[in-house]
Scaffold this motif. Structure first.
Motif, PDB file in Angstrom:
ATOM      1  N   GLY A 148       0.819  14.939   5.068  1.00 60.68           N
ATOM      2  CA  GLY A 148      -0.459  14.664   5.714  1.00 60.68           C
ATOM      3  C   GLY A 148      -0.577  15.374   7.038  1.00 60.68           C
ATOM      4  N   GLY A 149      -1.839  15.579   7.446  1.00 63.86           N
ATOM      5  CA  GLY A 149      -2.123  16.158   8.759  1.00 63.86           C
ATOM      6  C   GLY A 149      -1.920  17.657   8.823  1.00 63.86           C
ATOM      7  N   ASN A 150      -2.283  18.189   9.975  1.00 64.35           N
ATOM      8  CA  ASN A 150      -2.034  19.605  10.280  1.00 64.35           C
ATOM      9  C   ASN A 150      -2.324  19.806  11.754  1.00 64.35           C
ATOM     10  N   ILE A 151      -1.587  20.722  12.347  1.00 64.24           N
ATOM     11  CA  ILE A 151      -1.771  20.999  13.777  1.00 64.24           C
ATOM     12  C   ILE A 151      -2.397  22.382  13.950  1.00 64.24           C
ATOM     13  N   ALA A 152      -1.688  23.389  13.477  1.00 66.18           N
ATOM     14  CA  ALA A 152      -2.167  24.760  13.709  1.00 66.18           C
ATOM     15  C   ALA A 152      -2.745  25.381  12.445  1.00 66.18           C
ATOM     16  N   ALA A 153      -2.381  24.857  11.285  1.00 67.62           N
ATOM     17  CA  ALA A 153      -2.790  25.488  10.019  1.00 67.62           C
ATOM     18  C   ALA A 153      -4.257  25.175   9.735  1.00 67.62           C
ATOM     19  N   ALA A 154      -4.855  26.021   8.929  1.00 68.26           N
ATOM     20  CA  ALA A 154      -6.240  25.773   8.498  1.00 68.26           C
ATOM     21  C   ALA A 154      -6.303  24.463   7.713  1.00 68.26           C
ATOM     22  N   GLY A 155      -7.339  23.702   7.929  1.00 71.24           N
ATOM     23  CA  GLY A 155      -7.528  22.448   7.201  1.00 71.24           C
ATOM     24  C   GLY A 155      -7.946  22.705   5.764  1.00 71.24           C
ATOM     25  N   ASN A 156      -8.048  21.622   4.990  1.00 77.87           N
ATOM     26  CA  ASN A 156      -8.566  21.751   3.622  1.00 77.87           C
ATOM     27  C   ASN A 156      -9.673  20.747   3.339  1.00 77.87           C
TER      28      ASN A 156
END
Ligand code: RIB
Ligand code: CA
Length: 312
Positions: A148-156
């Motif tokens: 879950g989550g993301n910091i720097a990567a592109a979201g989906n």
């Protein structure tokens, strides 16, 4: 030493791979599964969890949980996982299931010992477990690993967010606020685990019916990724959460104080580095992907694919 596991999941194409991996890997001891809405509806996800476990000849108990987010309307990911949540696979009609708020507590009781809890879907079931019996939950979950989550990567989802958090931001915020030592395996690392379109085509066209099963499961996912992201393959997120639960040294995590955006519109579900008062969360920022490829070839695809069927 084997790692006792309970998995909470919303199968879901990549969830199915994660369940089969956990059922087959000798270093894992999968003891029970709880199910959530998310990629599809709760009844379909429960059926799909049973189908995936049967594929691995794994007879652990399955506990249906939430059929919707804590406080938002249900939204599933038909465009990503198909109308039945299992890509192009033919599935029997789902049995009706009664939603519960105690599925993770029931799974932990069935497990009968302290476990590592791996969550692969929205965090609604875990938020409800924390509300219903926090003392028992904390006595049985020695470690929580969440895809879950993301910091720097592109979201989906919705632009910058990751789907599991986007589905139920309130649940994610409650789980992180509980400071259970959650380790987030987010898009920053899962986007490194990509099975190629030619590899999936090889599975689908292989004479072995087992290979065809994986091919039909994954082909829909490849079409989705090509259409929406122009990717010549598919990001298989959930198996990486299982791999890092088993082998945390394959990843590099840092402790960040995270805010979950609980907005209604833009920003919904984004996980961002927040204030010093925000809860500390272990966030995986990098992964050695080669041993992960080897693990997936060993327990999922190795009879038909090679490392060249993963993006390096
Ligand atoms: O964002 C990817 C996650 O959302 C994966 O767990 C996928 O199965 C969906 O649940
Ligand atoms: Ca999932």
């Amino acid at each position: 030493m084997t790692l006792p596991l309970v998995i909470d999941t919303d199968p879901g194409i990549d969830d199915a791979l994660a369940l089969i991996l956990a059922a087959r890997a000798p270093e894992a001891r999968l003891l029970a599964v709880s199910v959530s809405y998310g990629n599809t509806t709760l009844d379909r996800a429960t059926r799909n969890a049973r189908l995936a476990l049967a594929r691995a000849n794994c007879q652990v108990p399955v506990f249906p949980g939430s059929d919707r987010p804590l406080a938002r309307p249900l939204v599933t990911a038909k465009e990503t996982h198909g109308s039945e949540g299992f890509g192009d696979l033919d599935t029997p009609p789902p049995e009706p299931v009664a939603p519960t708020g105690t599925s993770i507590l029931d799974a932990l009781r069935a497990a009968g010992e302290p476990v590592t809890l791996v969550t692969l879907g929205p965090l609604t079931n875990l938020a409800l477990a924390l509300r219903n019996d926090p003392a028992f939950l904390r006595s049985r979950v020695v470690r929580h690993v969440a895809m879950g989550g993301n910091i720097a990567a592109a979201g989906n989802s919705g632009g910058l967010a990751e789907f599991n958090v986007w589905c139920d931001p309130e649940a994610a915020a409650e789980v992180l606020a509980a400071e259970m030592g959650t380790e987030l395996v987010g898009l920053d690392v899962t986007r490194r685990l990509v099975i190629t379109a030619p590899g999936v085509e090889r599975l689908a066209n292989h004479p072995d019916p087992e290979a065809q099963w994986f091919g039909r499961l994954l082909s829909f996912y490849v079409r989705f990724h090509h259409h929406f992201e122009g990717l010549p393959g598919a990001v298989i997120n959930d198996p990486l959460a299982v791999a890092l639960a088993l082998r945390p040294r394959w990843g590099r995590a840092e402790t960040l104080r995270l805010t979950v955006n609980c907005a209604q519109g833009a920003g919904r579900g984004e996980t961002t580095v927040g204030l010093p008062s925000d809860p500390p969360v272990r966030v995986y920022r990098d992964v050695d992907i080669a041993p992960v490829h080897a693990l997936l070839l060993q327990h999922l695809f190795g009879a038909w694919l090679t490392v060249s069927d993963f993006r390096p």
